[in-house]
Design a protein around this motif. Structure first.
Motif, PDB file in Angstrom:
ATOM      1  N   LEU A  92       0.587  -1.587   0.468  1.00 29.40           N
ATOM      2  CA  LEU A  92       0.295   0.086  -0.050  1.00 29.40           C
ATOM      3  C   LEU A  92       0.750   1.508  -0.003  1.00 29.40           C
ATOM      4  N   GLU A  93       1.563   1.388   0.931  1.00 27.04           N
ATOM      5  CA  GLU A  93       2.757   2.466   0.808  1.00 27.04           C
ATOM      6  C   GLU A  93       3.716   2.352  -0.415  1.00 27.04           C
TER       7      GLU A  93
ATOM      8  N   ALA B  84       1.900   3.960  -3.088  1.00 31.39           N
ATOM      9  CA  ALA B  84       1.263   5.663  -2.667  1.00 31.39           C
ATOM     10  C   ALA B  84       2.295   5.764  -3.521  1.00 31.39           C
TER      11      ALA B  84
ATOM     12  N   THR C 199       1.565  12.283   3.865  1.00 39.64           N
ATOM     13  CA  THR C 199       0.147  11.765   3.257  1.00 39.64           C
ATOM     14  C   THR C 199       0.250  10.684   2.371  1.00 39.64           C
ATOM     15  N   ILE C 200       0.750   9.835   3.308  1.00 42.12           N
ATOM     16  CA  ILE C 200       0.181   8.263   3.649  1.00 42.12           C
ATOM     17  C   ILE C 200       0.549   7.789   4.909  1.00 42.12           C
TER      18      ILE C 200
ATOM     19  N   ARG D 293      -3.903   9.585   4.976  1.00 41.65           N
ATOM     20  CA  ARG D 293      -4.850   9.179   3.658  1.00 41.65           C
ATOM     21  C   ARG D 293      -4.448   7.204   3.565  1.00 41.65           C
ATOM     22  N   ILE D 294      -3.315   7.289   4.062  1.00 39.13           N
ATOM     23  CA  ILE D 294      -4.131   5.456   3.893  1.00 39.13           C
ATOM     24  C   ILE D 294      -3.323   5.047   5.341  1.00 39.13           C
TER      25      ILE D 294
END
Length: 300
Positions: free
Chosen positions: A175-176, A179, A188-189, A192-193
């Protein structure tokens, strides 16, 4: 249909006995857990002098609101309640933000010395400087006789940080990486994640911190004793209970004093007032609490 019936497992006698014993055990466990709270509620609505006779279990023998009147009419109680609610909200938010940010940093694989730092934080969970050095430190930092002493020292907790970090380690690295391929930065990671996926452990840590802030009174007595405008609800209730306990009357005098409150009845009323907000808050966080403790407690 015959094939389906053959595939159905028949409940054996041993299974039925197990289910019965398990149900009885769980019912008994619930009763044992809830009865002390319910009995405290019953005593809080019972006359204090009558409660000295004992024998109060499931229903008040002599109804009265004198215990709650004694607690709620205490001086500085409104101020203490305001400060307690304020410190609980602000302290919980600050602790959650700082612990989450630090946990995110040390959970990154590229962060150097993260194992050494984790070991250092674990040591701080078992070793501390003591009361006098802590007081001198806070005094040197200008935290005494201020609201900051309620929220600043509790902004970082090694235990809470490690719980969040362990939860974050279970989030897939893909996921990282995806992104980052799209140009997202670490902030932002995180926002938002990672943070949306960490709602369960955030709720768990928030509950830990909120309960600690709500029940805290020792810091008010040590660091803000000279500031009546910075008193807390728990500190005022503690002083009330001490004054009732040390009122100088013997048990026999209390029995003969019609309508008088006793330490037992005041303690029961103060306990109900103290735990009521937490009881009201817990059902909303229960599902996150269970998930956060289960996933956040997995050892690496």
């Amino acid at each position: 249909m015959k094939l389906l019936n053959k595939n159905k497992k028949k409940t054996s006698l041993g299974d039925m006995i197990f289910y019965l014993c398990n149900g009885i055990f769980m019912i008994a466990f619930v009763i044992i857990t809830l009865y002390p709270v319910f009995n405290t509620l019953v005593i809080s609505f019972n006359d204090g002098t009558d409660a000295l006779r004992g024998g109060i279990h499931l229903w008040p023998r002599k109804w009265t609101l004198k215990n709650y009147e004694t607690v709620l009419t205490k001086d500085n109680l409104i101020t203490g309640a305001y400060i307690t609610v304020t410190r609980t909200i602000i302290g919980t938010l600050l602790a959650l933000v700082t612990n989450a940010l630090l946990a995110f940093i040390v959970s990154r694989k590229r962060f150097l010395f993260k194992r050494q730092l984790s070991l250092f934080w674990v040591v701080t969970m078992y070793v501390n400087g003591g009361l006098v050095p802590t007081f001198l430190l806070f005094k040197g930092l200008g935290l005494t006789n201020s609201f900051g002493v309620y929220v600043i020292p509790g902004m970082l907790s090694a235990f809470n940080m490690l719980v969040i970090r362990t939860f974050m380690n279970g989030i897939p690295d893909s996921l990282e990486e995806s992104a980052q391929l799209d140009g997202a930065g670490y902030m932002t990671i995180f926002i938002r994640i990672i943070s949306p996926l960490c709602k369960p452990v955030y709720a768990t840590v928030a509950l830990f911190v909120a309960v600690g802030q709500w029940n805290s009174w020792f810091d008010a007595m040590i660091y803000n004793r000279m500031r009546s405008d910075l008193t807390t609800l728990q500190y005022e209730l503690m002083k009330l209970l001490s004054s009732v306990t040390n009122q100088g009357g013997s048990v026999e005098n209390l029995k003969n004093a019609a309508g008088a409150v006793t330490p037992t009845s005041v303690r029961a009323a103060a306990t109900i007032i103290t735990i009521l907000p937490i009881i009201m808050l817990y059902p909303f966080l229960q599902k996150y609490f269970v998930t956060g403790m289960t996933l956040g407690g997995v050892k690496e």
